[in-house]
Design a protein around this motif. Structure first.
Motif, mmCIF file in Angstrom:
data_model
loop_
_atom_site.group_PDB
_atom_site.id
_atom_site.type_symbol
_atom_site.label_atom_id
_atom_site.label_comp_id
_atom_site.label_asym_id
_atom_site.label_seq_id
_atom_site.Cartn_x
_atom_site.Cartn_y
_atom_site.Cartn_z
ATOM 1 N N TRP A 151 2.679 8.053 7.357
ATOM 2 C CA TRP A 151 2.592 9.347 7.543
ATOM 3 C C TRP A 151 2.705 10.183 6.387
ATOM 4 C CZ3 TRP A 151 5.125 6.568 11.130
ATOM 5 C CH2 TRP A 151 4.310 6.221 12.348
ATOM 6 N N GLY A 152 3.081 9.612 5.324
ATOM 7 C CA GLY A 152 3.479 10.405 3.998
ATOM 8 C C GLY A 152 4.875 10.936 4.065
ATOM 9 N N ILE A 201 19.996 8.000 12.632
ATOM 10 C CA ILE A 201 18.558 7.944 12.088
ATOM 11 C C ILE A 201 17.694 7.448 12.764
ATOM 12 C CG2 ILE A 201 17.794 7.089 9.736
ATOM 13 C CD1 ILE A 201 19.988 9.147 9.216
ATOM 14 N N GLU A 202 16.555 7.952 12.869
ATOM 15 C CA GLU A 202 15.582 7.667 13.811
ATOM 16 C C GLU A 202 14.297 7.196 12.855
ATOM 17 O OE1 GLU A 202 13.440 8.852 18.091
ATOM 18 O OE2 GLU A 202 14.867 10.211 17.023
ATOM 19 N N GLY A 203 13.416 6.236 13.080
ATOM 20 C CA GLY A 203 12.381 5.942 12.304
ATOM 21 C C GLY A 203 11.310 5.423 13.058
ATOM 22 N N SER A 204 10.016 5.626 12.668
ATOM 23 C CA SER A 204 8.829 4.935 13.423
ATOM 24 C C SER A 204 8.161 4.343 12.290
ATOM 25 C CB SER A 204 8.087 5.919 13.878
ATOM 26 O OG SER A 204 8.707 6.643 15.116
ATOM 27 N N GLY A 205 7.213 3.268 12.779
ATOM 28 C CA GLY A 205 6.481 2.540 11.728
ATOM 29 C C GLY A 205 7.164 1.741 10.594
ATOM 30 N N VAL A 258 9.790 15.452 3.049
ATOM 31 C CA VAL A 258 11.322 14.563 2.861
ATOM 32 C C VAL A 258 12.338 14.835 3.929
ATOM 33 C CG1 VAL A 258 12.868 13.855 1.128
ATOM 34 C CG2 VAL A 258 10.408 15.006 0.402
ATOM 35 N N ARG A 259 12.870 13.852 4.404
ATOM 36 C CA ARG A 259 13.884 13.790 5.130
ATOM 37 C C ARG A 259 14.986 13.273 4.318
ATOM 38 N NH1 ARG A 259 12.404 15.315 10.254
ATOM 39 N NH2 ARG A 259 14.298 14.720 11.214
ATOM 40 N N VAL A 260 16.177 13.699 4.203
ATOM 41 C CA VAL A 260 17.491 13.153 3.602
ATOM 42 C C VAL A 260 18.550 12.941 4.741
ATOM 43 C CG1 VAL A 260 19.241 13.499 1.563
ATOM 44 C CG2 VAL A 260 16.631 14.348 1.411
ATOM 45 N N ASP A 267 0.933 -1.196 -0.039
ATOM 46 C CA ASP A 267 -0.089 0.033 -0.139
ATOM 47 C C ASP A 267 0.994 1.215 -0.002
ATOM 48 O OD1 ASP A 267 1.039 -0.286 2.395
ATOM 49 O OD2 ASP A 267 -0.764 0.325 3.575
ATOM 50 N N GLY A 268 2.373 1.003 -0.574
ATOM 51 C CA GLY A 268 3.100 2.322 -0.305
ATOM 52 C C GLY A 268 2.540 3.317 -1.281
ATOM 53 N N GLY A 269 2.754 4.660 -1.018
ATOM 54 C CA GLY A 269 2.140 5.716 -1.925
ATOM 55 C C GLY A 269 3.673 6.742 -1.925
ATOM 56 N N ALA A 270 3.305 7.794 -2.747
ATOM 57 C CA ALA A 270 4.155 8.712 -2.824
ATOM 58 C C ALA A 270 4.002 9.800 -1.888
ATOM 59 C CB ALA A 270 4.089 9.416 -4.480
#
Length: 222
Positions: free
Chosen positions: A102-103, A162-166, A15-17, A6-9
Motif C-alpha cells: 500500500w506504499g 507492532i502490527e502488519g498486513s501483507g 511512514v510508520r516508525v 517489485d518493492g518500491g519507495a
C-alpha cells in the motif's frame, strides 16, 4: 529478509516508525547513517540454526550500537528486515525498513518478539515471493498469514506492539522465525530447497560484490 522484487519507495508522508505514524523519516534511516556495516551470516553457519537468547540488558550503548549496525547492514544489503543472528549476534532482536504493497514505509526494531497466534476465523494465507539476506540470490513462493502482531520491547525496554498486513506481516513473521533458528527454505519441499541452494551457490558471489560496492559508495566497509 530480502526486499521483494517489485518493492518500491513510499512517499515520506506515509511512514510508520516503531508502529507510530510520522510525517516524514530520512532515507536511509538515521541509525543506518550512524552504524557500521557487519558481515551477514550465510545458511550453513551454526548461529542461524540456534534459538537466540533473550535481550536482558536494555538502554545500553552496546545494544544501541548493535541496532545502528544492523540498520547500516540492512541498508547496504538492500533488505527489508534483518535479525541479530544474521550479523552473528545471538540475541532475539531484529530491525526493519520495509515498504508494503500500500506504499507505507515501516521502520523500526524490536527485541524479544512474540507473534500473536492468528485467529482461525478469517485467517488467510498469502503465497508470495520471499527471499533472505542469508540465502543470497534466490526468491521462492512461501505461504504465510496475511496479518501479524508482534509484541516485544524497544532497545530501552519500552513495550512495543507492532502490527502488519501483507508484505510487512511477512517481514515480521520471517524475522521472528530467524530468532528461533529457522529460515524460509525450511518451508520448502526437499527438491525445491535443494534447487534454491544450488541457485544461491551460483549467484552468491555477485550478490556479495554488489553489497560491498554499495557499502563502499556510502563510505562504509563491508
Amino acid at each position: 529478509m530480502a526486499v521483494r522484487l517489485d518493492g518500491g519507495a513510499s512517499p515520506d508522508r506515509r511512514v510508520r516508525v516503531q508502529g507510530e505514524p510520522v510525517d516524514s523519516h530520512p532515507r536511509p534511516a538515521p541509525e543506518a547513517e550512524r552504524g557500521a556495516v557487519r558481515r551477514i551470516t550465510v545458511i550453513g553457519e551454526e548461529i542461524l540454526r540456534r534459538r537466540c537468547r533473550d535481550v536482558t540488558k536494555f538502554g545500553t550503548p552496546e545494544l544501541s550500537r548493535l541496532v545502528d549496525d544492523m540498520f547500516a547492514t540492512l541498508h547496504v544489503a538492500e533488505g527489508a528486515g534483518l535479525a541479530a543472528n544474521q550479523v552473528d549476534v545471538d540475541l532475539r532482536l531484529f530491525v526493519w525498513d520495509c515498504t508494503d504493497e500500500w506504499g507505507v514505509r515501516h521502520v523500526g526494531h524490536i527485541a524479544n518478539p512474540v507473534l500473536d497466534e492468528p485467529p482461525a476465523a478469517g485467517r488467510r494465507l498469502l503465497e508470495e515471493g520471499e527471499g533472505c539476506l542469508s540465502v543470497p540470490g534466490p526468491y521462492r513462493t512461501v505461504p504465510r498469514p496475511d496479518h501479524a502482531v508482534a509484541r516485544g520491547y524497544d532497545k530501552d525496554g519500552k513495550p512495543l506492539v507492532i502490527e502488519g498486513s501483507g508484505y510487512f506481516a511477512r517481514c515480521l513473521e520471517h524475522e521472528t522465525e530467524h530468532l528461533h533458528g529457522r529460515l524460509y527454505v525450511d518451508r520448502l519441499g526437499r527438491r525445491e530447497r535443494q534447487a534454491t541452494l544450488r541457485e544461491m551457490a551460483g549467484s552468491m558471489d555477485g550478490v556479495l560484490a554488489r553489497r560491498a560496492a554499495r557499502a563502499g559508495a556510502r563510505g562504509k566497509q563491508f
